[in-house]
Motif scaffolding. Structure first.
Motif, PDB file in Angstrom:
ATOM      1  N   SER A  15       9.787   5.837  42.039  1.00  0.00           N
ATOM      2  CA  SER A  15       8.860   6.955  42.258  1.00  0.00           C
ATOM      3  C   SER A  15       9.189   8.130  41.336  1.00  0.00           C
ATOM      4  O   SER A  15       8.309   8.885  40.929  1.00  0.00           O
ATOM      5  N   VAL A  16      10.484   8.296  41.000  1.00  0.00           N
ATOM      6  CA  VAL A  16      10.871   9.333  40.026  1.00  0.00           C
ATOM      7  C   VAL A  16      10.322   8.976  38.649  1.00  0.00           C
ATOM      8  O   VAL A  16       9.790   9.840  37.935  1.00  0.00           O
ATOM      9  N   LEU A  17      10.427   7.722  38.283  1.00  0.00           N
ATOM     10  CA  LEU A  17       9.894   7.256  36.992  1.00  0.00           C
ATOM     11  C   LEU A  17       8.398   7.524  36.899  1.00  0.00           C
ATOM     12  O   LEU A  17       7.904   8.045  35.889  1.00  0.00           O
ATOM     13  N   PHE A  18       7.668   7.232  37.964  1.00  0.00           N
ATOM     14  CA  PHE A  18       6.218   7.448  37.968  1.00  0.00           C
ATOM     15  C   PHE A  18       5.886   8.944  37.913  1.00  0.00           C
ATOM     16  O   PHE A  18       4.916   9.345  37.262  1.00  0.00           O
ATOM     17  N   ALA A  19       6.695   9.769  38.577  1.00  0.00           N
ATOM     18  CA  ALA A  19       6.466  11.221  38.543  1.00  0.00           C
ATOM     19  C   ALA A  19       6.640  11.751  37.117  1.00  0.00           C
ATOM     20  O   ALA A  19       5.875  12.613  36.670  1.00  0.00           O
ATOM     21  N   LEU A  20       7.639  11.247  36.402  1.00  0.00           N
ATOM     22  CA  LEU A  20       7.829  11.655  35.010  1.00  0.00           C
ATOM     23  C   LEU A  20       6.649  11.210  34.152  1.00  0.00           C
ATOM     24  O   LEU A  20       6.172  11.970  33.295  1.00  0.00           O
ATOM     25  N   GLU A  21       6.178  10.000  34.402  1.00  0.00           N
ATOM     26  CA  GLU A  21       5.035   9.491  33.632  1.00  0.00           C
ATOM     27  C   GLU A  21       3.801  10.362  33.841  1.00  0.00           C
ATOM     28  O   GLU A  21       3.029  10.593  32.907  1.00  0.00           O
ATOM     29  N   ARG A  22       3.619  10.873  35.067  1.00  0.00           N
ATOM     30  CA  ARG A  22       2.488  11.771  35.325  1.00  0.00           C
ATOM     31  C   ARG A  22       2.607  13.062  34.516  1.00  0.00           C
ATOM     32  O   ARG A  22       1.609  13.718  34.237  1.00  0.00           O
ATOM     33  N   LEU A  23       3.841  13.418  34.140  1.00  0.00           N
ATOM     34  CA  LEU A  23       4.070  14.617  33.324  1.00  0.00           C
ATOM     35  C   LEU A  23       4.074  14.291  31.827  1.00  0.00           C
ATOM     36  O   LEU A  23       4.359  15.157  31.007  1.00  0.00           O
ATOM     37  N   GLY A  24       3.791  13.028  31.495  1.00  0.00           N
ATOM     38  CA  GLY A  24       3.746  12.632  30.094  1.00  0.00           C
ATOM     39  C   GLY A  24       5.108  12.344  29.493  1.00  0.00           C
ATOM     40  O   GLY A  24       5.274  12.350  28.268  1.00  0.00           O
ATOM     41  N   VAL A  25       6.096  12.072  30.352  1.00  0.00           N
ATOM     42  CA  VAL A  25       7.463  11.815  29.883  1.00  0.00           C
ATOM     43  C   VAL A  25       7.847  10.398  30.275  1.00  0.00           C
ATOM     44  O   VAL A  25       7.636   9.984  31.414  1.00  0.00           O
ATOM     45  N   SER A  26       8.411   9.647  29.324  1.00  0.00           N
ATOM     46  CA  SER A  26       8.872   8.305  29.666  1.00  0.00           C
ATOM     47  C   SER A  26      10.364   8.361  29.949  1.00  0.00           C
ATOM     48  O   SER A  26      11.138   8.891  29.154  1.00  0.00           O
ATOM     49  N   GLY A  27      10.754   7.855  31.102  1.00  0.00           N
ATOM     50  CA  GLY A  27      12.169   7.800  31.479  1.00  0.00           C
ATOM     51  C   GLY A  27      12.681   6.382  31.359  1.00  0.00           C
ATOM     52  O   GLY A  27      11.914   5.418  31.370  1.00  0.00           O
ATOM     53  N   THR A  28      13.995   6.256  31.233  1.00  0.00           N
ATOM     54  CA  THR A  28      14.641   4.949  31.179  1.00  0.00           C
ATOM     55  C   THR A  28      15.545   4.804  32.394  1.00  0.00           C
ATOM     56  O   THR A  28      16.454   5.620  32.598  1.00  0.00           O
ATOM     57  N   VAL A  29      15.280   3.784  33.211  1.00  0.00           N
ATOM     58  CA  VAL A  29      16.120   3.504  34.377  1.00  0.00           C
ATOM     59  C   VAL A  29      17.279   2.637  33.903  1.00  0.00           C
ATOM     60  O   VAL A  29      17.069   1.526  33.398  1.00  0.00           O
ATOM     61  N   THR A  30      18.510   3.147  34.019  1.00  0.00           N
ATOM     62  CA  THR A  30      19.634   2.440  33.416  1.00  0.00           C
ATOM     63  C   THR A  30      20.947   2.732  34.132  1.00  0.00           C
ATOM     64  O   THR A  30      21.125   3.807  34.705  1.00  0.00           O
ATOM     65  N   ASP A  31      21.864   1.767  34.092  1.00  0.00           N
ATOM     66  CA  ASP A  31      23.246   2.011  34.506  1.00  0.00           C
ATOM     67  C   ASP A  31      24.185   1.820  33.319  1.00  0.00           C
ATOM     68  O   ASP A  31      25.394   1.677  33.483  1.00  0.00           O
ATOM     69  N   ASP A  32      23.620   1.821  32.101  1.00  0.00           N
ATOM     70  CA  ASP A  32      24.416   1.668  30.886  1.00  0.00           C
ATOM     71  C   ASP A  32      25.035   3.013  30.499  1.00  0.00           C
ATOM     72  O   ASP A  32      24.303   3.973  30.212  1.00  0.00           O
ATOM     73  N   PRO A  33      26.363   3.109  30.476  1.00  0.00           N
ATOM     74  CA  PRO A  33      27.001   4.399  30.200  1.00  0.00           C
ATOM     75  C   PRO A  33      26.576   5.036  28.884  1.00  0.00           C
ATOM     76  O   PRO A  33      26.388   6.257  28.823  1.00  0.00           O
ATOM     77  N   GLU A  34      26.413   4.238  27.840  1.00  0.00           N
ATOM     78  CA  GLU A  34      26.040   4.816  26.540  1.00  0.00           C
ATOM     79  C   GLU A  34      24.628   5.388  26.566  1.00  0.00           C
ATOM     80  O   GLU A  34      24.369   6.441  25.986  1.00  0.00           O
ATOM     81  N   GLU A  35      23.714   4.680  27.240  1.00  0.00           N
ATOM     82  CA  GLU A  35      22.344   5.194  27.348  1.00  0.00           C
ATOM     83  C   GLU A  35      22.307   6.496  28.123  1.00  0.00           C
ATOM     84  O   GLU A  35      21.590   7.431  27.775  1.00  0.00           O
ATOM     85  N   ILE A  36      23.097   6.562  29.180  1.00  0.00           N
ATOM     86  CA  ILE A  36      23.146   7.781  29.994  1.00  0.00           C
ATOM     87  C   ILE A  36      23.770   8.923  29.201  1.00  0.00           C
ATOM     88  O   ILE A  36      23.253  10.035  29.159  1.00  0.00           O
ATOM     89  N   ARG A  37      24.879   8.627  28.532  1.00  0.00           N
ATOM     90  CA  ARG A  37      25.606   9.662  27.788  1.00  0.00           C
ATOM     91  C   ARG A  37      24.761  10.235  26.656  1.00  0.00           C
ATOM     92  O   ARG A  37      24.865  11.417  26.326  1.00  0.00           O
TER      93      ARG A  37
END
Length: 197
Positions: A15-37
């Protein structure tokens, strides 16, 4: 702008991902430390139970990663609670960004004030750039049985049984007990402000 949504064994991340999409922002759902960092913004959402969530974060090494982040980080609901020092929920040692105890609501009138708190409640005492475009006493959507006590890091207050922290802020860490992704225009404005930090 790269926005990472921390993936762990807690619900409601989509639901957070969809909320960002409504604002025109693409988010990445990840548990990869490098992607997060490497992200410009990090969102740490969640609905679930503190001890199992912390266990997962430790197994993945995300506990040490999260507290080391330098970019703006937004904790949501369980994310706020896990950023605190300790939770009464299964006597859980949390991440300790905020030196705050998370406690279970004790309703003095069980038939009147039900636990968990589920529904809309207003927030007040707003003093953070997160709330730059959010009016005082705006209504936000809450679902929780535990709350963060008031502290020097409190930047918004709400009342259910007692006054407690609706939002916390310390350095680059921001956290809200409510769900901005489910809180209509006021929630969208808060997410926009976070993304512009």
């Amino acid at each position: 702008m790269k926005t990472a949504i921390i993936k762990y064994n807690a619900g409601n991340i989509r639901s957070v991902l969809f909320a960002l999409e409504r604002l025109g922002v693409s988010g990445t759902v990840t548990d990869d430390p490098e992607e997060i960092r490497s992200a410009d913004k990090v969102i740490f959402p969640g609905v679930g139970e503190a001890s199992t969530a912390m266990q997962y974060l430790r197994q993945k090494g995300l506990d040490k990663l999260i507290v080391s982040l330098q970019q703006p980080v937004l904790g949501i609901c369980l994310g706020l609670q896990l950023l605190c020092r300790h939770s009464e929920e299964n006597d859980t040692t949390c991440l300790g960004v905020f030196d705050v105890e998370v406690k279970r609501f004790q309703s003095p009138v069980p038939n009147l004030l039900k636990i968990p708190q589920i529904g809309w409640n207003n927030i007040a005492g707003l003093h953070s750039t997160l709330f730059e475009h959010v009016p005082e006493n705006s209504y936000m959507y809450f679902v929780h049985s535990y709350y963060a006590a008031l502290s020097p890091d409190t930047v918004a207050i709400t009342n259910y049984v007692i006054n407690y922290s609706a939002a916390l802020q310390k350095d680059n860490f921001y956290a809200v007990q409510f769900h901005p992704e489910k809180s209509a225009d006021a929630g969208a404005r808060l997410l926009e402000s976070f993304l512009k930090l």
